[in-house]
Scaffold this active site. Structure first.
Site, PDB file in Angstrom:
ATOM      1  N   PHE A 145       0.865  -1.175   0.000  1.00  0.00           N
ATOM      2  CA  PHE A 145       0.000   0.000   0.000  1.00  0.00           C
ATOM      3  C   PHE A 145       0.911   1.238   0.000  1.00  0.00           C
ATOM      4  CE2 PHE A 145      -2.905   3.153   1.652  1.00  0.00           C
ATOM      5  CZ  PHE A 145      -4.131   2.777   1.132  1.00  0.00           C
ATOM      6  N   ASP A 217       1.709  -4.803   8.742  1.00  0.00           N
ATOM      7  CA  ASP A 217       0.523  -3.973   8.570  1.00  0.00           C
ATOM      8  C   ASP A 217      -0.669  -4.912   8.372  1.00  0.00           C
ATOM      9  OD1 ASP A 217      -1.542  -2.365   7.627  1.00  0.00           O
ATOM     10  OD2 ASP A 217      -0.205  -1.009   6.549  1.00  0.00           O
ATOM     11  N   TYR A 242     -11.126   1.447  10.470  1.00  0.00           N
ATOM     12  CA  TYR A 242     -12.335   1.718   9.678  1.00  0.00           C
ATOM     13  C   TYR A 242     -12.636   0.678   8.613  1.00  0.00           C
ATOM     14  CZ  TYR A 242      -8.800   3.918   6.630  1.00  0.00           C
ATOM     15  OH  TYR A 242      -7.697   4.164   5.855  1.00  0.00           O
ATOM     16  N   LYS A 243     -11.783  -0.339   8.469  1.00  0.00           N
ATOM     17  CA  LYS A 243     -12.046  -1.379   7.465  1.00  0.00           C
ATOM     18  C   LYS A 243     -12.904  -2.477   8.110  1.00  0.00           C
ATOM     19  CE  LYS A 243      -8.217   0.004   4.589  1.00  0.00           C
ATOM     20  NZ  LYS A 243      -6.773   0.036   4.476  1.00  0.00           N
ATOM     21  N   ARG A 391     -12.628  -4.595  -7.536  1.00  0.00           N
ATOM     22  CA  ARG A 391     -12.335  -5.277  -6.277  1.00  0.00           C
ATOM     23  C   ARG A 391     -13.607  -5.526  -5.485  1.00  0.00           C
ATOM     24  NH1 ARG A 391      -8.430  -2.554  -1.802  1.00  0.00           N
ATOM     25  NH2 ARG A 391     -10.242  -1.208  -1.728  1.00  0.00           N
TER      26      ARG A 391
HETATM   27  C1  LIG Z   1      -6.097   1.275   4.444  1.00  0.00           C
HETATM   28  C2  LIG Z   1      -4.632   1.101   4.586  1.00  0.00           C
HETATM   29  C3  LIG Z   1      -3.854   2.086   5.180  1.00  0.00           C
HETATM   30  C4  LIG Z   1      -4.485   3.373   5.625  1.00  0.00           C
HETATM   31  O1  LIG Z   1      -3.645   4.195   6.311  1.00  0.00           O
HETATM   32  P1  LIG Z   1      -4.194   5.481   7.054  1.00  0.00           P
HETATM   33  O2  LIG Z   1      -2.984   6.230   7.372  1.00  0.00           O
HETATM   34  O3  LIG Z   1      -4.917   5.020   8.283  1.00  0.00           O
HETATM   35  O4  LIG Z   1      -5.096   6.201   6.109  1.00  0.00           O
HETATM   36  C5  LIG Z   1      -2.493   1.855   5.335  1.00  0.00           C
HETATM   37  N1  LIG Z   1      -1.939   0.703   4.909  1.00  0.00           N
HETATM   38  C6  LIG Z   1      -2.664  -0.268   4.326  1.00  0.00           C
HETATM   39  C7  LIG Z   1      -2.018  -1.531   3.899  1.00  0.00           C
HETATM   40  C8  LIG Z   1      -4.036  -0.085   4.135  1.00  0.00           C
HETATM   41  O5  LIG Z   1      -4.755  -1.030   3.547  1.00  0.00           O
END
Ligand SMILES: *Cc1c(COP(=O)(O)O)cnc(C)c1O
Length: 432
Positions: A145, A217, A242-243, A391
């Protein structure tokens, strides 16, 4: 609770005798045997919408709605500043962390809720480099990500490449890069595009053999996959509120730090909330030598209280059951797609094997964006990821097998009638 054996779409080995009615797989029968079906009632979901995006923004639990009103209409308005003590606002980061802990195989004192994933990664990467004197390299994956890579790049910029160097490699090369000059291995358990899963236990073990620290992560896995951070000997981890945890837009994230590191913590965002005693208002920073050191500034109480309530959805659940239904939903979806001639152009890029796949499926199509917009217009919410991925997320606490069947049938109609060619579905919006 008993479930049907997971359907493995790679072999199409659906236990058909069990779920066939008049020559077709019965979604109704699958629903009637779903031990998690009652959980749907704990969510507020709009009529006529099939939500296949719980992996990106979880829907609202009723408990979260009730708590948001309580915090705003009673605690804040009536009890004002006394709420910090009276309603335990000050303890929320620890309380919420402790609630998340059993869902990721951690001790309650090893997890704290705060800030965003990005900010927490910054704290952990900077801390991890200090714990590894003589080593300067951070190893990650090129298709991680982006924020995970950007944060490491930002750190590299302020420390200089001599002190901090990000090495982002292809997934296939990760193991061969685990050498004694690497300080930290940082990866995401479930790839946000393909849904491919890393074996945390195996990679952590291999990293440790070379003296490398690991930061995992869990953004696309916490809440939907069995995770055993302590058993797997993980050093540090971050994850998203939030996921799959359904904490609401921008809900705070969480940090995990294994107890064995607590006496050596020295995270650089040394805000007052991470001080050993913040209300002494001492001019010298002295960080708490426990998980509280990861706090920086004042917690976002409204958001955190909502996440706290949302997590109660998990109070009587086993993550193994959640995982099992998630796989069944995805298999059922993939199976239906594979049986539809109209959908031959959609190319599944997610692994079909259960142990290699998270809780989402990604399909490639050159009109993926427009197909996604057409789905949304028909009440099926999925999402699009550049350059050409459609997705679908399978959040098992509120989805039914009938909804899966319905969504594939809508997708079939969109594809056979080429609805994705319509101009209105090809206009790009700001958030995709
Ligand atoms: C959704 C997600 C994030 C989001 O990071 P924020 O800083 O909380 O917006 C980070 N890493 C991964 C792998 C994600 O899927």
């Amino acid at each position: 609770m008993t479930y049907l054996k997971p359907i493995d779409s790679s072999e199409h080995s659906i236990p058909v005798d069990d779920i066939m009615i008049n020559g077709r797989i019965s979604a109704e029968l699958l629903d009637s045997r779903d031990g998690l079906s009652a959980k749907k009632n704990e969510f507020v979901l709009p009529e006529g919408v099939i939500y296949l995006d719980g992996n990106s923004l979880g829907p609202m639990p009723r408990a979260a709605q009730i708590r948001s009103r309580e915090v705003v209409e009673n605690q804040w308005s009536n009890d004002l500043i006394t709420s910090w003590n009276k309603h335990q606002w000050i303890d929320l980061p620890e309380l919420v962390g402790a609630k998340i802990a059993p869902l990721i195989g951690a001790k309650p004192t090893e997890v704290i809720c705060c800030d965003s994933v990005s900010v927490n990664l910054f704290k952990l990467l900077a801390l991890g480099l200090q714990l590894q004197p003589g080593r300067t390299k951070i190893l990650s994956q090129r298709d991680n990500f982006p924020t995970d890579l950007y944060i490491a790049q930002g750190l590299q910029k302020i420390l200089s490449s001599e002190q901090c160097e990000l090495i982002a490699v292809d997934e296939a090369d990760i193991e061969s890069f685990l050498t004694e000059d690497i300080a930290i291995l940082t990866l995401t358990q479930v790839n946000f595009r393909s849904g491919q899963v890393h074996n945390i236990k195996k990679l952590t073990e291999k990293a440790h053999q070379k003296g490398i620290l690991v930061i995992w992560d869990l953004a696309h896995s916490a809440g939907v996959m069995p995770i055993e951070l302590d058993q797997w000997n993980v050093d540090f981890a971050v994850g998203c509120g939030y996921k799959y945890f359904n904490g609401g837009p921008g809900a705070p994230a969480f940090v995990f730090a294994a107890e064995r590191w607590h006496s050596k913590l020295n995270q650089p965002l040394a805000g007052w909330m991470g001080h050993i005693s913040p209300f002494d208002f001492s001019p010298e920073y002295e960080g708490a030598q426990n998980i509280k050191q990861f706090l920086c500034g004042t917690p976002s109480v409204i958001s955190m209280a909502v996440l706290d309530a949302a997590l109660d959805v998990y109070r009587d659940l086993s993550i193994d059951d959640v995982r099992c239904k998630a796989l069944q939903l995805a298999d059922f979806f993939a199976f239906q797609v594979s049986q539809s001639n109209e959908l031959d152009d959609l190319v599944l890029i997610s692994p079909t094997k259960h142990e290699l796949r998270g809780s989402q499926l990604a399909y490639q199509h050159s009109y993926a964006y427009a197909i996604c917009q057409a789905l949304i217009a028909h009440g099926v919410i999925a999402d699009f990821r550049e350059p050409n991925l459609l997705r679908f997320g399978f959040s098992p606490l509120f989805l039914t097998f009938s909804e899966i069947e319905q969504s594939v049938s809508i997708l079939r109609k969109i594809m056979s009638e080429k609805e994705y060619l319509k101009e209105e579905f090809n206009r790009r919006q700001k958030v995709t």
